[in-house]
Design a protein around this motif. Structure first.
Motif, mmCIF file in Angstrom:
data_model
loop_
_atom_site.group_PDB
_atom_site.id
_atom_site.type_symbol
_atom_site.label_atom_id
_atom_site.label_comp_id
_atom_site.label_asym_id
_atom_site.label_seq_id
_atom_site.Cartn_x
_atom_site.Cartn_y
_atom_site.Cartn_z
ATOM 1 N N CYS A 158 3.844 -1.237 7.176
ATOM 2 C CA CYS A 158 2.619 -1.393 8.592
ATOM 3 C C CYS A 158 1.211 -1.348 7.265
ATOM 4 C CB CYS A 158 3.219 -1.144 9.259
ATOM 5 S SG CYS A 158 4.398 -1.913 10.267
ATOM 6 N N LEU A 159 1.290 -0.085 6.896
ATOM 7 C CA LEU A 159 0.312 0.280 6.186
ATOM 8 C C LEU A 159 -0.615 -0.303 4.954
ATOM 9 C CD1 LEU A 159 1.368 5.150 5.770
ATOM 10 C CD2 LEU A 159 -0.903 3.464 7.307
ATOM 11 N N ALA A 160 0.228 -0.910 4.630
ATOM 12 C CA ALA A 160 -0.314 -1.329 3.205
ATOM 13 C C ALA A 160 -0.645 -2.619 4.022
ATOM 14 C CB ALA A 160 0.701 -2.366 2.486
ATOM 15 N N GLY A 211 6.428 -10.771 1.536
ATOM 16 C CA GLY A 211 7.849 -10.417 1.369
ATOM 17 C C GLY A 211 7.634 -9.825 -0.701
ATOM 18 N N ASP A 212 6.228 -9.763 -1.466
ATOM 19 C CA ASP A 212 6.407 -9.141 -1.991
ATOM 20 C C ASP A 212 5.256 -7.300 -1.692
ATOM 21 O OD1 ASP A 212 6.406 -11.237 -4.031
ATOM 22 O OD2 ASP A 212 4.311 -11.670 -4.533
ATOM 23 N N VAL A 213 4.899 -7.197 -0.701
ATOM 24 C CA VAL A 213 4.830 -6.128 -0.349
ATOM 25 C C VAL A 213 5.926 -5.296 0.011
ATOM 26 C CG1 VAL A 213 3.702 -5.277 1.757
ATOM 27 C CG2 VAL A 213 2.445 -6.572 0.785
ATOM 28 N N ILE A 214 6.666 -5.724 0.840
ATOM 29 C CA ILE A 214 8.304 -5.263 0.914
ATOM 30 C C ILE A 214 9.012 -4.788 0.015
ATOM 31 C CG2 ILE A 214 10.124 -6.193 2.358
ATOM 32 C CD1 ILE A 214 8.414 -7.888 4.007
ATOM 33 N N GLU A 269 10.488 -0.157 -3.849
ATOM 34 C CA GLU A 269 11.090 0.266 -5.081
ATOM 35 C C GLU A 269 10.091 1.823 -5.026
ATOM 36 O OE1 GLU A 269 9.583 -2.483 -7.820
ATOM 37 O OE2 GLU A 269 11.109 -3.387 -7.190
ATOM 38 N N GLU A 270 9.388 2.242 -4.020
ATOM 39 C CA GLU A 270 8.843 3.345 -4.158
ATOM 40 C C GLU A 270 9.725 4.456 -3.291
ATOM 41 O OE1 GLU A 270 4.608 2.372 -2.414
ATOM 42 O OE2 GLU A 270 4.110 1.516 -4.293
ATOM 43 N N LEU A 271 10.555 3.859 -2.644
ATOM 44 C CA LEU A 271 11.254 4.674 -1.709
ATOM 45 C C LEU A 271 12.168 5.755 -2.956
ATOM 46 C CD1 LEU A 271 13.201 2.508 1.254
ATOM 47 C CD2 LEU A 271 11.776 4.276 1.364
ATOM 48 N N PRO A 272 12.023 6.999 -2.207
ATOM 49 C CA PRO A 272 12.710 7.792 -2.585
ATOM 50 C C PRO A 272 14.418 7.826 -2.502
ATOM 51 C CG PRO A 272 11.941 9.585 -0.728
ATOM 52 C CD PRO A 272 11.308 7.391 -0.991
ATOM 53 N N LEU A 273 14.965 8.204 -3.562
ATOM 54 C CA LEU A 273 16.328 7.842 -2.977
ATOM 55 C C LEU A 273 16.969 9.016 -2.026
ATOM 56 C CD1 LEU A 273 17.450 7.375 -7.302
ATOM 57 C CD2 LEU A 273 17.193 4.950 -5.449
#
Length: 116
Positions: free
Chosen positions: A18-20, A104-107, A112-116
């Motif tokens: 949403c921020l993106a 889709g690319d934004v998602i 990929e940036e989510l912390p594990l």
């Protein structure tokens, strides 16, 4: 293979997407408009106002208003059905396909940036 996210990760992903979207130069679409647009682009055609209203469990005027906005943005187009002039078919556009692909690319990028 299913993606396993904890609720906080799912919420963080949605927040980042949403921020993106808010920060870019692309048009702001409501959650309802995004749901309609993704239905048009991810589910096989044909798409009609009546069919979309049934699928999303909303009224036909709700779909029509959303299509008015998306049509003005050239994300979809509407045409009379040559076989049944009572039906209006909603068609995909190049601009809409590019919008959905970029979304889709934004998602993917935010996931990929989510912390594990």
């Amino acid at each position: 293979m299913p993606i396993a996210l904890r609720p906080i990760q799912a919420l963080r992903l949605w927040q980042q997407v949403c921020l993106a979207e808010v920060r870019n130069d692309m048009p702001d679409l409501s959650e309802r408009q995004i749901a309609i647009l993704l239905t048009i682009y991810l589910d096989p055609p044909p798409h009609t106002v009546r069919g979309l209203a049934e699928r999303l469990k909303v009224t036909k005027p709700v779909i029509t208003r959303a299509l008015d906005t998306m049509g003005a943005l050239k994300l979809v187009s509407r045409h009379r059905d040559d076989h049944d002039r009572r039906n209006v078919l909603i068609r995909r556009t190049v601009e809409g396909a590019l919008f959905v692909e970029r979304f889709g690319d934004v998602i993917v990028a935010r996931a990929e940036e989510l912390p594990l």
